[in-house]
Scaffold this active site. Structure first.
Site, PDB file in Angstrom:
ATOM      1  N   ASP A 198      41.525  32.074  43.725  1.00  0.00           N
ATOM      2  CA  ASP A 198      40.548  33.010  43.166  1.00  0.00           C
ATOM      3  C   ASP A 198      40.349  32.741  41.673  1.00  0.00           C
ATOM      4  OD1 ASP A 198      38.844  35.176  43.062  1.00  0.00           O
ATOM      5  OD2 ASP A 198      40.285  36.627  43.832  1.00  0.00           O
ATOM      6  N   ASP A 234      32.001  39.088  47.789  1.00  0.00           N
ATOM      7  CA  ASP A 234      32.849  40.257  48.025  1.00  0.00           C
ATOM      8  C   ASP A 234      32.089  41.318  48.805  1.00  0.00           C
ATOM      9  OD1 ASP A 234      35.183  39.398  46.989  1.00  0.00           O
ATOM     10  OD2 ASP A 234      34.993  40.403  45.054  1.00  0.00           O
TER      11      ASP A 234
HETATM   12  C1  DGJ Z   1      38.149  38.829  44.234  1.00  0.00           C
HETATM   13  C2  DGJ Z   1      38.051  38.262  45.603  1.00  0.00           C
HETATM   14  O1  DGJ Z   1      36.733  37.881  45.867  1.00  0.00           O
HETATM   15  C3  DGJ Z   1      38.542  39.283  46.602  1.00  0.00           C
HETATM   16  O2  DGJ Z   1      38.358  38.801  47.892  1.00  0.00           O
HETATM   17  C4  DGJ Z   1      39.980  39.573  46.319  1.00  0.00           C
HETATM   18  O3  DGJ Z   1      40.747  38.427  46.536  1.00  0.00           O
HETATM   19  C5  DGJ Z   1      40.146  40.063  44.884  1.00  0.00           C
HETATM   20  N1  DGJ Z   1      39.535  39.176  43.938  1.00  0.00           N
HETATM   21  C6  DGJ Z   1      41.586  40.227  44.547  1.00  0.00           C
HETATM   22  O4  DGJ Z   1      41.789  40.543  43.245  1.00  0.00           O
END
Ligand code: DGJ
Length: 731
Positions: free
Chosen positions: A480, A550
Site C-alpha cells: 500500500d 477503495d
Molecule cells: C488503503 C487501502 O486501499 C485499503 O484497502 C486499506 O488497505 C487501507 N489503506 C489500510 O490502511
C-alpha cells in the site's frame, strides 16, 4: 521485419499488422521528422509529408527563415531553446546557464527483440515478437547524445518509445537535464478530442473527453505518484468515436511517478502530443559519460474504434509487461479483513473469519493494516514492522500456521514507503522522512514519506519487510501507499541534485519491488495506493494485480472499472465483494450483483463473514463456483464494452469472448429499472457471424450475426441494482 530503413530516402518505417509509423531524416540539418502514424501503408514514399520544400519553410536554402521552419516542422523529438515554440521534449541547462539543444541524425541500428530499460519497468518481447530501432541523434556543441528507442510489436499494433540521453563529456563535464519527455507525435488535426481519465479517492479513472484546440489540453501529476486525480494515459480520438468505429491514438506511460501528457494544436492546426516525466521540480545532473534513461511510452493506433485499442493493450500487458508467474494463473480467492475489522482485530477474530471462509470455499486470508507496532489507528506506527502481540497473541507464525491448517493461504499488508511521526523509527531517525530542512513538513493521513533514495533507508526497509516474510508461510503481499509526496528534500542529495528526488524515489520503489520478486519468486504481489492511486503500467511490471479503488460499492465500481478496463486487463483489477450498506456510499445492493461486478476483476471478499446476513453467506459457495467456472475466460479472453451506465444512465454491460471463440460471457447490470414491455436487445461484439451460440441453461440458440447486428434479448430484472450473467457457448 517490422522496421525498415530506406537508404536513399532516409526513411524509417515501423510496421505492425494494421499500422505504420514513418519518420525520416531531413537533408540539410539532419533533423528527424515525423511523417505519418496511422493505417498501414504499403510504401514508404511519404517524405513529402515533411513539407520541407514548401516555402517559406525551406531549411536547406538559408538561415533567413529557420525559425518559421522550426516552429511548424513535424519533429520526432523536439528540443527547447532553438525556436520551436511549441511544447517540446528536451531541455537542458549548461554550466554557462544556456538551454538550447539541437539534434541531428548520426546513426541507427535495427534488431529483433527488445532490450530492457535499466532500473525501469518496460514491455518486453522475444526476437520473433518485436523489432527494435535505436536512432542516435546528437548536439555537437553540447557533446550530448540522444538515442531514440522504438520497438514495433508486429502482431499487436503497438509501438513503444523511450529515450536515452548521454553526456559524451566532450564539451561539458556536467549538463543539467531540466526536461526529458519520452515521446512526441506531430500530426494534422482530424478534429481530435483528447480522451483521458480523472478522479479522486474512491472515484478513480473516470473517462473524460475534451476538444483538442490551440492551447494545451492534457493530464499531469505532480504528486510523486501516478495518482487518483489524473492518469498517465491519453488518446486522441476522431469525432463520434465509438467502441467499433473511428480512429484512436492511445498513449500510455509505463511509469509510477510525476508525468505529463499534453496535446496542443499550433497556429496552423498541427497537433502535437507529448508524454513523459513531468518537468515539475525535475533537474538531472548528467556527469561526463553518464546516461539518463527515460521511461517508456506505449502507443496504439486503432482505425476501428476504442475496442481494438482496449484489446491491444490487454494483450500487450498480459503477455509483454506483467512478469509475475501468476499472470496466467487463477488467483486464490481471498478474504481481506480491512472492511471487516479495520484496526480492531485479534488472532481469534482473524481465525474466526478464516474458519468460516474456508468452509465456504475461500482460499486465502489477507491480514490488512494494523498488525504491527503500536498501530491501533492510522495515526501511528508506520515503519515499526514488528508484530503487535497484543493483537496477534501467539505471534504471526502461529496465526499463519493455523490459517494454513484450515487449508487456506495467508497474505499480509505492508506500507513500506511510509513513516509515522509517532513511531520508534521516526524517534530514532527523524531525518529519514522526505522534508525540507527547517520547514515543518505537511502530514497526510498522519504520515511522512520515507526517503528511500538513501541507501541505508532502503536497506532498512528491505530488511524489515523481508524479515517478516521469512518468519512465516506468507504467500501474498498487499503493498500500500497512502499519501502523496510534498516538501521535497533529501539529506542524501547535493543542492544541485534535489531536483532528482521525485524520479529517484520512484526508481527506489521499483528497486525494492524488484528485490521482493527476486527473493520471493512465488509471492503474489498486489499493489495498492489508497485504493487505485498507483494503478499504472509501471506497477504492472511488478504485480499482476492492483487494488482498483477503495470504493467497493458495486454501482460506483461500474464507472471505475469501465475506465480501468478500457486500458488494463481484467486480470489486473483488484475487485472484492463487500458488505452493505456500503462503507463508502451507504448504498445497499444485492449480494449477487456485488459478486458479478467483482467477477470482472480478480474477485475476492472484504467483509466480516461471521456477521453478514445468513442469506448472503449462503450465496458464497455459489459465487466461489462461479469464479472457478468463469475466471479462466475472464482472465484470458477478449473484453468488449457493450453498454455504459456512464453514458445511458440506466444499465451497464460488458462481454468476454474466449480466444478460441467458443465461450462468451455477458454481464448485465441494471442500475435503475424502468417500465419496459419488451426485453432489451443487447448487441454483442466479437462473435463469428456464421456461427450459432447456445445460451447456457436454456434451449435458446442464436446466430452470431443476429446477436451482433440485432442483439441478444435480455429481460429487465425486477428492481434496481440487479444483474445477470449470460453464458453462451458455440454450437
Ligand atoms: C488503503 C487501502 O486501499 C485499503 O484497502 C486499506 O488497505 C487501507 N489503506 C489500510 O490502511
Amino acid at each position: 521485419m517490422g522496421i525498415t530503413f530506406n537508404e536513399s530516402s532516409k526513411i524509417f518505417k515501423l510496421d505492425t499488422k494494421n499500422t505504420s509509423y514513418v519518420m525520416g531524416v531531413e537533408d540539410s540539418f539532419g533533423y528527424l521528422l515525423h511523417y505519418y502514424y496511422g493505417r498501414k501503408l504499403r510504401h514508404d514514399d511519404v517524405n513529402y509529408l515533411g513539407r520541407t520544400g514548401e516555402a517559406p519553410f525551406t531549411p536547406d536554402r538559408n538561415n533567413r527563415d529557420k525559425l518559421s521552419f522550426l516552429d511548424c516542422a513535424p519533429f520526432e523529438y523536439p528540443t527547447g531553446g532553438i525556436g520551436d515554440f511549441r511544447n517540446h521534449c528536451l531541455e537542458v541547462r549548461t554550466n554557462a546557464g544556456h538551454n538550447a539543444v539541437e539534434l541531428g541524425y548520426r546513426s541507427h541500428v535495427i534488431y529483433s527483440g527488445k532490450k530492457a530499460l535499466p532500473g525501469l519497468p518496460a514491455t518486453f518481447g522475444k526476437e520473433n515478437e518485436c523489432t527494435s530501432l535505436e536512432v542516435v541523434m546528437a548536439d555537437d556543441i553540447l557533446g550530448l547524445e540522444v538515442t531514440l528507442q522504438y520497438s514495433a510489436f508486429e502482431e499487436l499494433d503497438v509501438i513503444t518509445r523511450s529515450v536515452k540521453v548521454k553526456n559524451l563529456g566532450t564539451k561539458e563535464d556536467s549538463i543539467y537535464l531540466t526536461k526529458v519527455l519520452s515521446a512526441c507525435v506531430d500530426m494534422d488535426n482530424k478534429d481530435f478530442s483528447l480522451l483521458s481519465m480523472h478522479g479522486s479517492w474512491a472515484r478513480e479513472r473516470k473517462i473524460q473527453y475534451r476538444k483538442v484546440s490551440q492551447g494545451r489540453t492534457g493530464v499531469v501529476s505532480e504528486r510523486g505518484e501516478s495518482s487518483h486525480q489524473d492518469h498517465p494515459f491519453v488518446a486522441l480520438t476522431t469525432p463520434n468515436i465509438t467502441q467499433t468505429a473511428g480512429e484512436v491514438y492511445g498513449f500510455h506511460f509505463v511509469y509510477s511517478g510525476n508525468f505529463e501528457a499534453y496535446s496542443e494544436a499550433n497556429q496552423f492546426d498541427l497537433v502535437r502530443t507529448v508524454m513523459g516525466i513531468s518537468p515539475y521540480h525535475f533537474t538531472w545532473k548528467l556527469e561526463k559519460e553518464e546516461e539518463f534513461q527515460a521511461p517508456e511510452v506505449v502507443m496504439v493506433y486503432s482505425s476501428e474504434g476504442l475496442s481494438h485499442m482496449t484489446r491491444t493493450l490487454h494483450d500487450l500487458y498480459r503477455n509483454h509487461l506483467i512478469r509475475s508467474p501468476f499472470k496466467d494463473k487463477k488467483r486464490p480467492i481471498l478474504i481481506n479483513n480491512w472492511e471487516a475489522t479495520y484496526f480492531e482485530f485479534t488472532t481469534e477474530k482473524l481465525l474466526a473469519i478464516a474458519r468460516e471462509a474456508s468452509k465456504l470455499g475461500i482460499e486465502m486470508l489477507v491480514m490488512d493494516d494494523g498488525w504491527f507496532g503500536n498501530r491501533f489507528d492510522d495515526n501511528r506506527a508506520l515503519g515499526d514492522w514488528f508484530v503487535n502481540e497484543e493483537k496477534l497473541q501467539g505471534g504471526l507464525k502461529y496465526l499463519v500456521d493455523e490459517v494454513n491448517k484450515l487449508g487456506m493461504k495467508f497474505g499480509i499488508w505492508f506500507e513500506p514507503e511510509m513513516i509515522s511521526p509517532d513511531s520508534d523509527l521516526y524517534r530514532e531517525h527523524p531525518d529519514w522522512a522526505i522534508q525540507v530542512p527547517g520547514r515543518t513538513a505537511g502530514l497526510c493521513r498522519c504520515q511522512y514519506v520515507l526517503d528511500l533514495t538513501r541507501p541505508e533507508v532502503l536497506e532498512h526497509t528491505w530488511n524489515s519487510i523481508s524479515t517478516i516474510l521469512r518468519s512465516a508461510n506468507i504467500e501474498y503481499v498487499k503493498w500500500d501507499m497512502n499519501r502523496q509526496l510534498a516538501d521535497l528534500g533529501s539529506f542524501n542529495l547535493d543542492s544541485d541534485r534535489q531536483g532528482e528526488l521525485y524520479h529517484r524515489y520512484v526508481l527506489a520503489v521499483y528497486e525494492l519491488q524488484e528485490r521482493l520478486l527476486r527473493e520471493f519468486p512465488d509471492l503474489l504481489l498486489e499493489n495498492c495506493s489508497g485504493g487505485g492511486a498507483r494503478f499504472d503500467p509501471g506497477m504492472l511490471f511488478y504485480s499482476p494485480q492492483i487494488w482498483c479503488s477503495d470504493d467497493t460499492d458495486a454501482i460506483e465500481r461500474l464507472k471505475i472499472q469501465e475506465g480501468t478496463a478500457m486500458i488494463y486487463p481484467l486480470s489486473s483489477m483488484g475487485a472484492h465483494v463487500s458488505d452493505c450498506p456500503n462503507h463508502t456510499v451507504g448504498r445497499v445492493t444485492p449480494f449477487e450483483t456485488r459478486g458479478h461486478v467483482a467477477l470482472a476483476g480478480t474477485f475476492g471478499y472484504e467483509l466480516d463473514i461471521t456477521k453478514i446476513p445468513e442469506e448472503d453467506r449462503n450465496m458464497i459457495p455459489e459465487q466461489v463456483k462461479m469464479y472457478h467456472t468463469y475466471n479462466d475466460l475472464v482472465r484470458t479472453g477478449d473484453y468488449y464494452r457493450i453498454a455504459s451506465y456512464r453514458e445511458n444512465n440506466e444499465y451497464d454491460c460488458w462481454e468476454v469472448v474466449s480466444k478460441d471463440g467458443k465461450e462468451v460471457l455477458v454481464t448485465f447490470v441494471q442500475v435503475l429499472n424502468r417500465p419496459n414491455y419488451h426485453s432489451r436487445l443487447i448487441k454483442l461484439q466479437g462473435l463469428n457471424p456464421d456461427a450459432r451460440y447456445r445460451v447456457q441453461g436454456s434451449d435458446k440458440v442464436y446466430s452470431g450475426d443476429a446477436l451482433m447486428y440485432a442483439g441478444l434479448p435480455v429481460e429487465n430484472p425486477w428492481g434496481d441494482f440487479k444483474s445477470k450473467l449470460i453464458y453462451l457457448v458455440l454450437e
